[in-house]
Design a protein around this motif. Structure first.
Motif, short mmCIF file in Angstrom:
data_model
loop_
_atom_site.label_atom_id
_atom_site.label_comp_id
_atom_site.label_asym_id
_atom_site.label_seq_id
_atom_site.Cartn_x
_atom_site.Cartn_y
_atom_site.Cartn_z
N ASN A 121 0.83 -1.21 0.00
CA ASN A 121 0.00 0.00 0.00
C ASN A 121 0.86 1.26 0.00
O ASN A 121 0.52 2.27 -0.64
N LEU A 122 2.02 1.19 0.67
CA LEU A 122 2.87 2.37 0.80
C LEU A 122 3.67 2.68 -0.46
O LEU A 122 4.05 3.84 -0.66
N ILE A 123 3.97 1.68 -1.29
CA ILE A 123 4.78 1.98 -2.49
C ILE A 123 3.94 2.53 -3.63
O ILE A 123 4.48 2.92 -4.67
N ASP A 124 2.63 2.58 -3.47
CA ASP A 124 1.77 3.12 -4.52
C ASP A 124 1.81 4.64 -4.45
O ASP A 124 0.84 5.30 -4.05
N PRO A 228 8.87 -3.36 -1.70
CA PRO A 228 7.88 -2.84 -0.74
C PRO A 228 8.28 -3.05 0.71
O PRO A 228 8.06 -2.16 1.55
N ILE A 229 8.88 -4.22 1.03
CA ILE A 229 9.21 -4.50 2.43
C ILE A 229 10.32 -3.58 2.93
O ILE A 229 10.21 -2.98 4.00
N TYR A 230 11.38 -3.43 2.14
CA TYR A 230 12.48 -2.57 2.58
C TYR A 230 12.04 -1.12 2.69
O TYR A 230 12.36 -0.43 3.66
N ASP A 231 11.30 -0.64 1.71
CA ASP A 231 10.88 0.76 1.72
C ASP A 231 10.00 1.05 2.93
O ASP A 231 10.19 2.07 3.61
N ALA A 232 9.04 0.17 3.22
CA ALA A 232 8.16 0.38 4.36
C ALA A 232 8.94 0.34 5.67
O ALA A 232 8.75 1.19 6.55
N ALA A 233 9.84 -0.64 5.81
CA ALA A 233 10.62 -0.77 7.05
C ALA A 233 11.52 0.45 7.25
O ALA A 233 11.60 1.00 8.36
N ARG A 234 12.20 0.89 6.18
CA ARG A 234 13.10 2.04 6.31
C ARG A 234 12.35 3.30 6.66
O ARG A 234 12.75 4.06 7.55
N VAL A 235 11.22 3.53 6.00
CA VAL A 235 10.43 4.74 6.24
C VAL A 235 9.89 4.76 7.67
O VAL A 235 9.97 5.78 8.36
N ILE A 237 11.08 3.18 10.35
CA ILE A 237 12.17 3.34 11.32
C ILE A 237 12.68 4.78 11.34
O ILE A 237 12.89 5.37 12.41
N MET A 238 12.87 5.37 10.15
CA MET A 238 13.39 6.74 10.08
C MET A 238 12.40 7.74 10.68
O MET A 238 12.81 8.69 11.36
N ARG A 239 11.12 7.54 10.47
CA ARG A 239 10.13 8.44 11.07
C ARG A 239 10.13 8.35 12.58
O ARG A 239 10.03 9.36 13.28
N ILE A 240 10.25 7.13 13.11
CA ILE A 240 10.30 6.95 14.56
C ILE A 240 11.55 7.58 15.14
O ILE A 240 11.50 8.25 16.19
N LEU A 241 12.70 7.41 14.48
CA LEU A 241 13.95 8.01 14.96
C LEU A 241 13.89 9.54 14.94
O LEU A 241 14.55 10.19 15.75
N LYS A 242 13.09 10.09 14.03
CA LYS A 242 12.93 11.55 13.96
C LYS A 242 11.84 12.06 14.89
O LYS A 242 11.53 13.25 14.89
N GLY A 243 11.26 11.16 15.67
CA GLY A 243 10.22 11.56 16.62
C GLY A 243 8.86 11.78 15.99
O GLY A 243 8.00 12.43 16.60
N LYS A 244 8.65 11.23 14.79
CA LYS A 244 7.37 11.39 14.10
C LYS A 244 6.58 10.08 14.19
O LYS A 244 7.11 9.02 14.51
N SER A 245 5.29 10.19 13.89
CA SER A 245 4.47 9.00 13.81
C SER A 245 4.88 8.17 12.59
O SER A 245 5.12 8.74 11.52
N PHE A 247 3.09 6.59 10.76
CA PHE A 247 2.02 6.70 9.77
C PHE A 247 1.90 8.12 9.21
O PHE A 247 0.99 8.39 8.43
N SER A 248 2.80 9.02 9.61
CA SER A 248 2.77 10.38 9.06
C SER A 248 3.16 10.35 7.58
O SER A 248 3.98 9.54 7.16
N ALA A 249 2.55 11.24 6.81
CA ALA A 249 2.76 11.23 5.36
C ALA A 249 3.77 12.30 4.95
O ALA A 249 3.64 13.46 5.34
N ASN A 250 4.78 11.92 4.20
CA ASN A 250 5.72 12.87 3.60
C ASN A 250 6.42 12.20 2.43
O ASN A 250 6.10 11.07 2.06
N ARG A 251 7.39 12.89 1.84
CA ARG A 251 8.06 12.39 0.63
C ARG A 251 9.41 11.76 1.00
O ARG A 251 10.47 12.18 0.54
N ASP A 252 9.38 10.74 1.84
CA ASP A 252 10.62 10.08 2.23
C ASP A 252 10.72 8.65 1.71
O ASP A 252 11.62 7.91 2.09
N HIS A 253 9.79 8.25 0.84
CA HIS A 253 9.89 6.93 0.23
C HIS A 253 10.99 6.93 -0.82
O HIS A 253 11.37 7.97 -1.36
#
Length: 348
Positions: A121-124, A228-235, A237-245, A247-253
């Motif tokens: 769903n996230l890579i679309d 899809p698996i790597y992109d979702a996992a990386r996104v 993890i990086m959002r959590i490390l940055k203190g974000k949710s 599930f927050s939406a941005n252009r980091d895929h």
């Protein structure tokens, strides 16, 4: 209609209900495949597929919360896991693991299915990416299921290839564009998930004709689903490390990073990522023929680490460009006010 916003890659409102056609055509195809359905697979698939169809449809029309989406996905997966043909019972010696307790097999199967559905769903995010990656995955499943003589699963994979080719004709069009939306991506992710489970749960005796050992199934499927698996996992993890949710939406895929860093078109970015998917899977299959399973694990870890550092480099590159565009112009670039020292005598 999907109206563009600050993180969108399209510029005009575009129809986003392509997934409606997915549901209609796939359900019709099941009626033709029913003759080969010896384990009542379609009755396990249809309830879950219907739940995700209506949930995705509502999400495309009225945005659903992540919790509501997750509950709907758990319900959809539960219908599939009621059929023992889709539950992982044995790892066939992968990392020394064989028989699994019933409850652990159910739990692992549910987590894997949810991970695949959400990652797909996230890579679309750009034109052609989800469709082209899904076609590659379904071609692999069609070849494997044909080889091990699971005709129902083989024909279901062929049906999805036809559906996605028809979709890509419009998704990549300039003037007749349509998106699959959550309605489509959730369904495609769900179908990929239950095919993954069917292969994982297949008897060892049925896998003798495959070019890889049954204990290597997890690694082969990881190579198949790496994008899809790597992109979702990386996104996440990086959002959590940055203190974000997460599930927050941005252009980091990954696909957004390629487009923003190199100004690639959607087609080029999609086909480049799809080509990487094929290359990665091919490398894994080749190494499994020549070396041990641990060599494959080492290769995967090295490639994932390199990809992570590369993504970080692209993010820094994009951030520098954005910061540079927001800086005030230098004195030389500033307009000299004396040039505009005009009076009413000059007709201004």
């Amino acid at each position: 209609m999907d109206k563009p916003n600050k993180r969108s890659s399209h510029f005009v409102a575009t129809p986003s209900l392509g997934g409606i056609a997915f549901f209609i055509v796939f359900v019709i195809s099941l009626s033709f495949n029913n003759y080969y359905d010896h384990f009542h697979v379609s009755m396990s698939i249809l309830p879950g597929l219907t739940v995700l169809f209506f949930m995705g449809l509502k999400d495309d029309l009225m945005v659903l919360s992540p919790k509501a989406k997750l509950l709907g996905q758990v319900l959809a997966c539960s219908f599939v896991l009621l059929n023992s043909q889709f539950v992982i019972h044995n790892f066939h010696g992968f990392l020394g693991i064989y028989e699994l307790p019933f409850w652990l097999g159910i739990l692992i199967s549910l987590i894997v299915m949810l991970g695949i559905i959400n990652s797909f769903n996230l890579i679309d995010g750009i034109d052609g990416l989800a469709g082209s990656i899904a076609i590659i995955i379904f071609i692999f499943f069609a070849v494997v299921f044909k080889t091990i003589d699971l005709k129902f699963m083989f024909l279901s994979a062929i049906s999805m290839i036809g559906i996605l080719i028809g979709f890509l004709w419009f998704n990549l069009s300039k003037y007749k564009k349509i998106f699959m939306g959550d309605t489509g991506s959730l369904q495609v992710g769900f179908i990929i998930a239950f095919m993954t489970m069917r292969l994982m749960a297949a008897d060892e005796s049925a896998l003798n004709q495959l070019p890889f050992d049954s204990s290597c199934k997890p690694l082969v499927l990881l190579g198949l689903l790496i994008v899809p698996i790597y992109d979702a996992a990386r996104v996440f993890i990086m959002r959590i490390l940055k203190g974000k949710s997460p599930f927050s939406a941005n252009r980091d895929h990954f696909h957004h990073l390629l487009i923003d860093a190199f100004k690639l078109s959607h087609r080029r970015a999609s086909f480049l990522i799809a080509g990487f998917n094929v290359f990665f899977l091919g490398i894994i299959l080749f190494i499994l023929q020549e070396f041990s399973i641990y060599a494959v694990i080492f290769l995967i870890l090295c490639l994932l680490i390199l990809m992570t550092f590369y993504c970080l480099k692209l993010e820094k590159q994009i951030n520098r460009k954005q910061e540079g565009s927001n800086l005030p112009r230098s004195k030389k670039e500033r307009i000299n006010p004396s040039v505009f020292n005009l009076t009413s005598e000059n007709g201004v």
